[in-house]
Write an enzyme that holds these catalytic residues in place. Structure first.
Site: not given
Ligand code: HBI
Ligand code: FE
Length: 260
Positions: A122, A127, A168
């Site tokens: 993913h 990304h 996303e």
């Molecule tokens: N940590 N590893 C990781 N991947 C994420 O997509 C991620 C995260 N911590 C916080 C977070 N996403 C979301 O809460 C943010 O979009 C606000």
């Molecule tokens: Fe993601």
């Protein structure tokens, strides 16, 4: 360096690329083949171009160090390994610093289509191709900066919705029809079909305030997608100061996400 960025750097782990088993590389190749074929004519050109340009692993799970070299040359981003979900402040600080945090584990053979936590497929397949696109690369950084500026407000849910409905699960309108750019969609076989072809979900024009008022569901296909006209528009929206928007939205109720 800000203290949030220092904290974030302390959370990084080695990818330990040599530690992957042949079976784990085979899982990557299987998913890569299946998705990259299915996404022709479904993912936007920017995504497909990034996938090509980065040579994202017909051979197996990419080595983040080598991948980061290619990505740095294109847009100045790099990919770093994290043990799982990291705190919001650390997440924002890394994005603001053009470092994309990626999980290092890969899903097991019996959970190819659904998992709770983001894995390397993913995070990297989903990304990283968009991070090779200059405007989207700037958008991700601007999102991180907006996040850091928002930490003093009680509005993280609004920012999380923006991420959810763009990074996303975003769709984009093109001359050839709707296309996918959201990572949560491109890394899922079934949701890629659902997002474009199912009559069930609603597909609304992107509107920052509407997005920030729309809750989301994390454990099933989306009932609502937001469609942008261009990445330049999306980036422009994100450069503004969100503080007045948070204030304007405070008295307004959330919107419904029921399907059409
Ligand atoms: N940590 N590893 C990781 N991947 C994420 O997509 C991620 C995260 N911590 C916080 C977070 N996403 C979301 O809460 C943010 O979009 C606000
Ligand atoms: Fe993601």
């Amino acid at each position: 360096m800000t203290s949030h960025l220092q904290t974030a750097q302390g959370l990084l782990v080695p990818q330990n690329w040599r530690g992957y088993t042949p079976e784990e590389h085979a899982t990557w190749r299987y998913l890569y083949e299946r998705q990259s074929q299915m996404l022709q004519g479904r993912a936007c050109d920017e995504f497909l171009h990034g996938l090509q340009a980065l040579d994202l692993g017909q051979t197996g799970i990419p080595d983040f160090a080598r991948l980061s070299e290619s990505l740095r040359a294109l847009t100045g981003w790099s990919v770093v390994a994290v043990p799982g979900l990291i705190p919001d402040e650390a997440f924002f600080a890394l994005l603001a610093n053009r470092q994309f945090p990626a999980g290092r584990f890969i899903r097991k053979r019996d959970q190819l289509d659904y998992l709770q936590e983001p894995d390397v497929f993913h995070d990297v397949f989903g990304h990283v191709p968009m991070l090779a696109h200059p405007v989207f690369a700037d958008y991700m950084q601007a999102y991180g900066e907006g996040g850091l500026r928002s930490l003093s407000f009680d509005c993280l849910h609004r920012l999380a919705r923006l991420y959810w409905y763009t990074v996303e699960f975003g769709l984009i309108r093109t001359a050839d029809g709707l296309r996918i750019y959201g990572s949560g969609i491109v890394s899922s076989y079934a949701e890629s079909v659902h997002a474009l072809e199912s009559p069930i979900p609603r597909r609304e024009d992107f509107d920052l305030k509407r997005v920030m008022r729309t809750p989301y569901c994390i454990d099933r296909f989306q009932d609502m997608y937001f469609v942008i006209d261009s990445f330049d528009d999306l980036l422009g929206e994100t450069y503004q100061d969100f503080a007045p928007i948070y204030r304007a939205l405070a008295p307004q109720p959330d919107l419904s996400i029921s399907a059409a």
